[in-house]
Motif scaffolding. Structure first.
Motif, PDB file in Angstrom:
ATOM      1  N   LEU A 112     -42.949  -5.996 -21.697  1.00 50.15           N
ATOM      2  CA  LEU A 112     -43.214  -5.302 -20.430  1.00 50.15           C
ATOM      3  C   LEU A 112     -43.898  -3.954 -20.645  1.00 50.15           C
ATOM      4  O   LEU A 112     -44.945  -3.665 -20.049  1.00 50.15           O
ATOM      5  CB  LEU A 112     -41.912  -5.134 -19.642  1.00 50.15           C
TER       6      LEU A 112
ATOM      7  N   ILE B  30     -47.645  -2.721 -19.506  1.00 53.72           N
ATOM      8  CA  ILE B  30     -47.840  -1.629 -18.546  1.00 53.72           C
ATOM      9  C   ILE B  30     -48.671  -0.519 -19.191  1.00 53.72           C
ATOM     10  O   ILE B  30     -49.549   0.069 -18.553  1.00 53.72           O
ATOM     11  CB  ILE B  30     -46.475  -1.110 -18.045  1.00 53.72           C
TER      12      ILE B  30
ATOM     13  N   VAL C 209     -52.215  -1.568 -19.211  1.00 52.67           N
ATOM     14  CA  VAL C 209     -52.720  -1.513 -17.837  1.00 52.67           C
ATOM     15  C   VAL C 209     -53.061  -0.076 -17.457  1.00 52.67           C
ATOM     16  O   VAL C 209     -54.141   0.212 -16.939  1.00 52.67           O
ATOM     17  CB  VAL C 209     -51.667  -2.111 -16.873  1.00 52.67           C
TER      18      VAL C 209
ATOM     19  N   LEU D 192     -50.480  -7.776 -15.522  1.00 57.49           N
ATOM     20  CA  LEU D 192     -49.130  -7.583 -14.973  1.00 57.49           C
ATOM     21  C   LEU D 192     -48.542  -8.924 -14.548  1.00 57.49           C
ATOM     22  O   LEU D 192     -47.359  -9.199 -14.778  1.00 57.49           O
ATOM     23  CB  LEU D 192     -49.178  -6.621 -13.793  1.00 57.49           C
TER      24      LEU D 192
ATOM     25  N   LEU E   5     -44.969 -11.000 -16.069  1.00 51.80           N
ATOM     26  CA  LEU E   5     -43.793 -11.199 -15.205  1.00 51.80           C
ATOM     27  C   LEU E   5     -42.951 -12.422 -15.573  1.00 51.80           C
ATOM     28  O   LEU E   5     -41.730 -12.302 -15.691  1.00 51.80           O
ATOM     29  CB  LEU E   5     -44.215 -11.290 -13.736  1.00 51.80           C
TER      30      LEU E   5
ATOM     31  N   ALA F   1     -41.686  -7.110  -7.152  1.00 52.35           N
ATOM     32  CA  ALA F   1     -42.942  -6.893  -7.893  1.00 52.35           C
ATOM     33  C   ALA F   1     -44.191  -7.008  -7.017  1.00 52.35           C
ATOM     34  O   ALA F   1     -45.001  -6.071  -6.992  1.00 52.35           O
ATOM     35  CB  ALA F   1     -43.020  -7.830  -9.096  1.00 52.35           C
TER      36      ALA F   1
ATOM     37  N   ILE G 240     -46.608  -3.759  -6.231  1.00 58.78           N
ATOM     38  CA  ILE G 240     -48.006  -3.766  -6.692  1.00 58.78           C
ATOM     39  C   ILE G 240     -48.947  -3.701  -5.494  1.00 58.78           C
ATOM     40  O   ILE G 240     -49.978  -3.032  -5.521  1.00 58.78           O
ATOM     41  CB  ILE G 240     -48.288  -5.035  -7.537  1.00 58.78           C
TER      42      ILE G 240
ATOM     43  N   LEU H 141     -52.490 -10.627  -9.562  1.00 63.14           N
ATOM     44  CA  LEU H 141     -51.104 -10.661 -10.066  1.00 63.14           C
ATOM     45  C   LEU H 141     -50.540 -12.070  -9.935  1.00 63.14           C
ATOM     46  O   LEU H 141     -49.963 -12.622 -10.888  1.00 63.14           O
ATOM     47  CB  LEU H 141     -50.253  -9.681  -9.253  1.00 63.14           C
TER      48      LEU H 141
ATOM     49  N   SER I  96     -49.654 -14.579 -12.986  1.00 64.94           N
ATOM     50  CA  SER I  96     -48.300 -15.088 -13.201  1.00 64.94           C
ATOM     51  C   SER I  96     -48.300 -16.612 -13.144  1.00 64.94           C
ATOM     52  O   SER I  96     -47.506 -17.262 -13.824  1.00 64.94           O
ATOM     53  CB  SER I  96     -47.328 -14.505 -12.188  1.00 64.94           C
TER      54      SER I  96
END
Lengths: 763, 763
Positions: A417, A421, A424, B583, B587, B654, B658, B670, B674
């Motif tokens: 994680l 991040i 990013v 991101l 997740l 999340a 975001i 995102l 995911s």
């Protein structure tokens, strides 16, 4: 000591002219500041040579240590020869393909075949030199460790420094040579970096073979040695009665040294070239920035990094009776000094050459430096037994192997994680600081510079990383030669120290891979645009293509019918783009699966061989018969060769095949998808593996009953699972991500042409 | 038998009016064909009721079996009560939030809060009814298995069928009720499906809690029972002396039954609603298709599926002395009949209602049906011990737990390739066949219909899946009640049969999740457009937004200044989009890590409790003392409650966070990111887990030394690692992917509004 000070002065002296020209090189000819890379390159190589000679002057010990070291040298050399033979076939094949594509079909530049070959050659050379020195330093480190911890460190660290310097030195050398050659052929600066990407592809291809092959070798030997030796026969690690023990020690050198050298050579060169290419594009958008200026920023920062790294290594020294903690402090001092010096000198360089207007670009580079450290810190946090995650993991061993496996997998997954991040934020930060919201091209250039910034300290961070395997080997030799408890403890302490600094190094490697891959992806977008312009000067062809890819590519034509302007809208909501994400997402999993399975198979062969030897010669266990070390070396070598081919080819063939079948837009999302998955998977595998390793070591230090207890046995299972994670699949994934982009870039015209023919058939 | 035939005639009779109206309902009022969903729903629920009553009439056995079954019933009920209490707090909180957002702030429709609640309610009800029947069928299955294998199967399969029918029946019921209510409020057809997505969100939220909570419960109990009971104390599986044995059997019901019921309710309803919503949008592009027609296609196909599934279950019967192979054949006969019947009837329906012009839409649905079967087949191929992969995996046990873990992970990773390629081809195929290259909206609708097609057989496939846990429980009860070797063998055979059919079911669940998530992603894109139009009727606000998101959104204004047209270019090469991919990619890993860690922790508590009981009451092992089953049930219950909250909230928070911080375009990437990672990870975890389980069972059947041998112990480690993989993290990931999309859709206006304020602050 006197030598060292002299050298320091000489290096500082080198810096003066660099800083001097910074102030005035607004103009300058075709070469501009590019000659400084020669200085950086030669300084690094000379420094490496001096250190190498100083290592060879050290005492390699008694007959026993020398003989073991010899065994390891020969085994490593035998492997490398064998590996290079296989790889040469691949390189010759691709070289021939490139010759046809360039000279016969005119689809790619005539320089491509040769650039490809040199990239592979230098990558191989970096690994080879690093390994040669490492295999000569192991016995010397063990012997020096008899005196003190610090003496041992100095030999091992010198060996690591040789590796670091050779990687950055050869990297800059290849850049310098090609720059010179291409300017002699009167290519304008902006056209040079795209050709150089081909030598990045050569370097990455070789690195992938070296990492995968070396990773399979070392882990097959390690797993094989552990499973039969430690678990079944109950003899300690590195016991000379274990037939796989030499193969295991060879593995450290061919995997962790030669493989890592080729890998980081590829990372280093890749980040610099990608940024050069993006700089050339960015300069088109900005009146105040020439292509030459934009191109020389990354190489000059890299050069500054080399000089600062050399100076930094002089700070890595301590008193003879220094403790482990003091030594760690001295290693860190070297790295921190280099980092700060690079930040300051780069500021001056950018301020005085391309001007205060572009200081945002410096900001982007600093973002990269900081992000590297953040990722490095959290890598250590998740994998070192000084912190809670690994200690908690070691508790899981109390309920057996199943729970420590579940715990390690979940630790690794969770540890992804913060690095994600961080990347990013670094991406956004570098893009924003360098002015990307006004000039997107400049922002992408900034992302590339963040990667260059992150890797600018490579000379010294690699030194602190690459000495670990030497210390590890030294420990093995000390054990086999019976140098005594004390020496083994010292080499273990050095090894532990190396694990800590290596964690940071891994963070840099992973973070820079993500940023470099992003930069390469952006560059691929540029090449697709160029490719479309180049190929579709025939309006009919371009209309066909455009009609089929409506919505994804907009081509503006002038009255005469030629292409004026192109925009790509790689719209994620388009099914043709979405499928690329899916296919890209699955590739890293398949790659990891193939490389892990390869380790499993090769290890299985090794297990059978060791068992066979124990059975055939019962004298081995009593110490009466000498085991057949060479047979085990041969098995690892053969296994690695056989198994490395499929996963490596996957990385090269997949983007070309998808490009031909589904077109270049799907390739963009393929790369993006593999990046999203591969980056996370790479961190997870590295950190799970690291944590299992250190949880086991933590138990061996006495926690939960120590060595031989049930929790220890459970932890050994975790460590064994972690081996291919952290030393085969994980690091190879970093290369995979970049190689896929580079292959796509190099083959863009080929894919466009063939895909357009398929589109024609469909309509 | 007589009853059954009567029922069959009645059902066929229901079909007649459906087919009749098909021929003439070109027009029709607001309701159109929507009344047929009432028929499907009521038919399924009545059939479920009849079967449930027939199960309750069976003999629950002697005092011992009844008492054990009672323990399990009470434990399951206690858990469900506790879980529902926690979930109610969440639902009340979100309900209140929706009330504020709708009635006070006017950001969302007034129907949203109520739709959300009913979705959660029906999802919970489906799980609850399924579990109630399952816990009443276990003892009856064990008792019936005394007669014959077929008798046992009939009870267990009836219980599974109740579950299947309740899931599809309640799914259609909720759809029917909301359609009726919203038409009574005079909403035009096209506006109804988007509101219904909120009840999808309610259903998915509940399903995620149920899957994660149930998954943690069942695996904590299982791992805890195995580690102390089987490994430490050396007593067999399901031995009544094991204090965790009741918790283990309760776990099958709350995890594999109640959790799975809620999960598949969510999948079923989600795919239908998403397709309805896409149909409403597609109809805008096409003159020949009304919104009502496009909306009724998916629900009518679902209804046809229900009727065909009911008929299919009647084909699942065999002679009393039937072998396992014959029974498998009869299960498959039922599924195949339903599949073919659905294909034929759907063809007729589409041909006669919306016409031959749109038969491509039928093709898309068939693509989904085929893809589901392909994925199902390869799930079985990779996880069943009838095929090479799992057999090879069992060989890895010969070299210990480490190699079987590496082998299983690599098998799981490799097994992701074919499902991903299948989904990619199905996506392209459905898009292409339904005419997506000419009308993108119709293509997306086609992708949704592929998911509906895949799930149309759910009534019967779920029946063949959900009877497994009943058979598993029956085995436990037979063991504890001492019904004898013969009975245990029969229930084991039923369980093995269930594993085979369950593998296919899992393939359908995973494949449909990917396609549904794609459909929802497309629908989210539509909602973002609508949201921008809705909110930015104020030109100043929209200009601000548009300026900041230049390049990603193009707004065309007419002379008066209002929004005319919007196109989204979610360009993957834009850094704001790329970061979403990263991101999104991380997740699923974090989610899997949290849920695995949760199992580890709860299992740790269980291990301690079982050890404590063995120590405190030594009489337990001798059979003199009764263990405190309730204490173990309470520990699993508490652990599951505590641990399910964090991962579940992650999925909900999340995308909202975001969306507010980075805007809706980043949310699109995102979700895409995911999806790319989560889909692959879900398959990998499910298949690794399944293969380890069956490799262990293969050894237990006698391979490699059988039960108690070292390879068996290694395989048990693999199976234990696989438990949270296949029953907690893996299936939860499917829900996660869809829930994230639904949350994004429901909160689109909220995110747009808040993000625009942040954009305003930045400028």
């Amino acid at each position: 000591m006197k030598n060292a000070k002299l050298l320091l002065c000489a290096l500082l002296f080198f810096l003066v002219p660099v800083l001097a020209v910074m102030a005035e090189s607004e103009e300058g000819g075709q070469m501009g500041l590019m000659w400084v890379t020669w200085i950086g390159s030669i300084a690094a190589l000379i420094f490496a040579l001096i250190l190498a000679l100083s290592i060879l002057r050290k005492d390699p010990g008694n007959e026993k240590t020398r003989s073991i070291s010899k065994h390891v040298q020969e085994g490593a050399l035998a492997y490398i020869k064998q590996q290079y033979k296989v790889v040469v076939i691949f390189f010759v094949f691709v070289f021939a393909l490139f010759l046809v594509l360039s000279f016969a079909l005119g689809l790619i530049s005539r320089f491509v075949p040769f650039a490809f070959i040199t990239g592979g050659f230098f990558s191989a050379l970096a690994g080879y030199i690093g390994m040669t020195i490492a295999t000569r330093s192991n016995a010397r480190t063990a012997w020096a460790a008899q005196t003190s911890l610090n003496s041992g460190l100095r030999v091992a660290f010198s060996s690591g420094t040789v590796m670091g310097m050779v990687v950055v030195g050869l990297g800059l050398l290849d850049l310098s040579i090609w720059w010179l050659v291409l300017t002699l052929f009167d290519l304008p600066p902006a056209e040079i970096p795209p050709i150089m990407i081909t030598f990045g592809m050569g370097a990455s291809s070789f690195a992938l073979f070296a990492r995968v092959g070396g990773g399979i070798y070392t882990k097959a030997a390690d797993v094989g040695a552990d499973l039969v030796g430690k678990v079944e026969a109950g003899i300690p690690e590195d016991d000379p009665r274990n037939p796989a023990v030499i193969a295991d020690n060879v593995g450290d050198n061919v995997g962790d040294v030669a493989g890592m050298g080729a890998d980081l050579y590829e990372s280093y060169v890749g980040s610099v070239i990608a940024t050069m290419a993006l700089g050339a594009i960015a300069s088109l958008q900005l009146p105040g920035l020439t292509a030459l200026q934009a191109i020389q920023v990354p190489v000059t920062i890299a050069t500054i990094g080399v000089i600062c790294s050399i100076i930094g290594t002089f700070l890595v020294r301590a008193k003879e009776d220094a403790t482990q903690k003091v030594l760690l402090g001295s290693l860190r001092r070297g790295v921190y000094f280099s980092t700060i010096a690079i930040a300051v000198l780069s500021f001056l360089f950018i301020y005085f050459t391309i001007g205060a207007k572009f200081l945002g670009v410096w900001g982007a580079m600093i973002v990269g430096l900081i992000a590297g450290n953040v990722i490095g810190y959290f890598t250590e946090f998740y994998t070192s037994d000084h912190y809670r995650p690994t200690r908690t993991l070691s508790n899981e061993s109390l309920t057996g192997p199943a729970t420590i496996i579940i715990g390690g997998l979940s630790l690794g997954m969770l540890s992804t994680l913060i690095p994600v991040i961080t990347v990013v934020l670094a991406t956004l930060g570098a893009f924003f600081l360098s002015g990307g919201f006004a000039f997107p091209g400049l922002g992408l250039y900034g992302i590339g510079l963040a990667a260059v910034g992150m890797l600018s300290t490579l000379g010294i961070t690699l030194a602190t990383d690459a000495y670990g395997p030497v210390a590890d080997n030294a420990g093995g030799i000390a054990e086999m030669a019976g140098l005594g408890e004390e020496v083994r403890n010292r080499t273990d302490a050095l090894d532990a120290l190396g694990n800590t600094t290596a964690a940071t190094g891994k963070g840099f490697a992973i973070g820079s891979a993500a940023l470099t891959a992003l930069a390469l992806l952006a560059e691929y977008g540029n090449k697709v645009k160029e490719g479309i312009i180049h190929l579709f000067s025939d309006p009919a062809a371009s209309e066909l293509f455009e009609g089929f890819y409506a919505g994804l590519v907009n081509i503006v034509r002038d009255a005469g019918g030629t292409i004026e302007d192109i925009t790509l809208n790689i719209n994620i909501l388009d099914p043709r783009i979405l499928i690329g994400l899916f296919l890209g997402g699955v590739l890293p999993f398949v790659f990891a699966a193939l490389s892990m399975r390869a380790v499993g198979r090769a290890a299985g062969d090794m297990v059978k061989e060791v068992r066979r030897q124990f059975k055939a010669k019962p004298g081995i266990m009593k110490g009466a018969d000498e085991p057949d070390y060479a047979a085990c070396v041969a098995i690892s070598t053969k296994g690695a060769q056989r198994e490395m081919i499929l996963p490596s080819l996957l990385a090269i063939i997949a983007p070309i095949l998808i490009g031909i079948l589904f077109g270049p837009f799907t390739v963009i999302s393929l790369i993006a998808g593999s990046l999203a998955t591969g980056f996370v998977l790479a961190i997870m595998m590295a950190n799970s593996g690291g944590a299992w390793d250190n949880a086991k070591k933590y138990i061996e230090k006495g926690a939960h009953g120590g060595k031989g207890s049930d929790p220890h046995k459970a932890a050994v299972v975790g460590d064994t699972v972690g081996d291919p994670f952290k030393d085969t699949s994980g690091p190879s994934l970093n290369i995979l991500l970049k190689l896929m982009s580079m292959v796509s870039i190099v083959f863009v015209t080929v894919c466009l042409t063939l895909n357009n023919q398929i589109v024609g058939l469909l309509q």
